[in-house]
Scaffold this active site. Structure first.
Site, PDB file in Angstrom:
ATOM      1  N   GLU A 120      59.234  17.363   1.007  1.00 36.90           N
ATOM      2  CA  GLU A 120      57.850  17.230   0.545  1.00 36.90           C
ATOM      3  C   GLU A 120      57.179  18.603   0.550  1.00 36.90           C
ATOM      4  O   GLU A 120      57.434  19.418   1.437  1.00 36.90           O
ATOM      5  CB  GLU A 120      57.105  16.270   1.478  1.00 36.90           C
ATOM      6  CG  GLU A 120      55.733  15.873   1.040  1.00 36.90           C
ATOM      7  CD  GLU A 120      55.151  14.766   1.932  1.00 36.90           C
ATOM      8  OE1 GLU A 120      53.917  14.761   2.091  1.00 36.90           O
ATOM      9  OE2 GLU A 120      55.915  13.940   2.448  1.00 36.90           O
ATOM     10  N   GLU A 124      46.839  19.394   0.787  1.00 35.34           N
ATOM     11  CA  GLU A 124      46.029  18.282   1.270  1.00 35.34           C
ATOM     12  C   GLU A 124      44.640  18.801   1.651  1.00 35.34           C
ATOM     13  O   GLU A 124      44.525  19.722   2.464  1.00 35.34           O
ATOM     14  CB  GLU A 124      46.685  17.614   2.471  1.00 35.34           C
ATOM     15  CG  GLU A 124      48.027  16.966   2.124  1.00 35.34           C
ATOM     16  CD  GLU A 124      48.701  16.347   3.324  1.00 35.34           C
ATOM     17  OE1 GLU A 124      48.846  15.113   3.361  1.00 35.34           O
ATOM     18  OE2 GLU A 124      49.080  17.113   4.239  1.00 35.34           O
TER      19      GLU A 124
END
Length: 244
Positions: A120, A124
């Site tokens: 990943e 964010e």
């Protein structure tokens, strides 16, 4: 900026470059999450009602006190059908204003059910503090070192360009064309294909990370003006790209 291609030992099939300005929602490219939730940490359920394209903009919503999938609130997510390997991933995003307990994210993910290995690469924006972005990720389901660079201006006040260059052994993160963080040796870096995701979600248990959940007084929306992927070795596939 050096954009070297993978060595023969690391060669993988590379998905085609693309650019999407969200003049419409292309269901041949995108899948909308609907009818489930990620886990007990999430107090909202994914709903197709929270994903829409209008006015040339992708809008990913969060609706407070709209129950979905046994959760108190309703949230939005979509991702590409196709998985991508090394290249340049870019998007222009504006987040909702301060909202403790919510996360607005642009990231790639390659774990189950997309692939067998959880790799990943993340941008964010934890809405407890929209003045910063978290650059993070996973390699073989293990978290990698992260950074929380300050943004040129809070993410909710204006559109910001986010990009990361994923090369063999290196991931470099950019904000408004400026490098803000690099993940490289001796840290591990992702090597498995990943799909592109956008989502806006909430939690009332991830307090240390996301802040205590405070129910917004109205529906929220994360806006995405455009997104693009450029395979390594290619350049300037769309005017906004950092490769131009």
């Amino acid at each position: 900026m050096s954009l070297a291609g993978p060595s023969s030992a690391q060669q993988q099939a590379v998905s085609p470059s693309f650019f999407d300005d969200f003049s419409e929602l292309d269901y041949t490219r995108w899948s909308v999450s609907d009818g489930w939730a990620n886990g007990d940490h999430q107090n909202c359920g994914w709903s197709k009602e929270e994903v829409a394209v209008w006015g040339g903009m992708l809008r990913i919503g969060f609706s407070v006190n709209q129950a979905a999938e046994g959760r108190s609130h309703r949230c939005g997510e979509l991702h590409t059908h196709q998985a991508f390997t090394y290249g340049i991933f870019e998007a222009r995003i504006k987040t909702p204003p301060h909202a403790s307990g919510l996360n607005a994210a642009f990231f790639t993910y390659g774990g189950p059910p997309i692939g067998p290995v959880h790799d990943e690469i993340d941008f964010e924006i934890l809405l407890k503090d929209p003045s910063r972005v978290q650059t993070a990720g996973y390699v073989n389901a293990q978290e990698v070192p992260l950074a929380t660079p300050a943004l040129p201006q809070p993410a909710d006040l204006a559109f910001t360009d986010y990009a990361f260059v994923w090369e063999p052994g290196r991931v470099t993160y950019y904000v408004n064309r400026t490098p803000v963080y690099t993940l490289a040796h001796p840290n591990p870096t992702p090597s498995h294909p990943q799909s592109i995701f956008f989502n806006l979600w909430s939690s009332d248990v991830r307090i240390e990370w996301m802040g205590p959940f405070q129910a917004p007084g109205q529906p929220l929306s994360m806006e995405v003006d455009w997104v693009g992927y450029t395979a390594l070795g290619e350049r300037c596939r769309f005017p906004h790209s950092i490769t131009c």
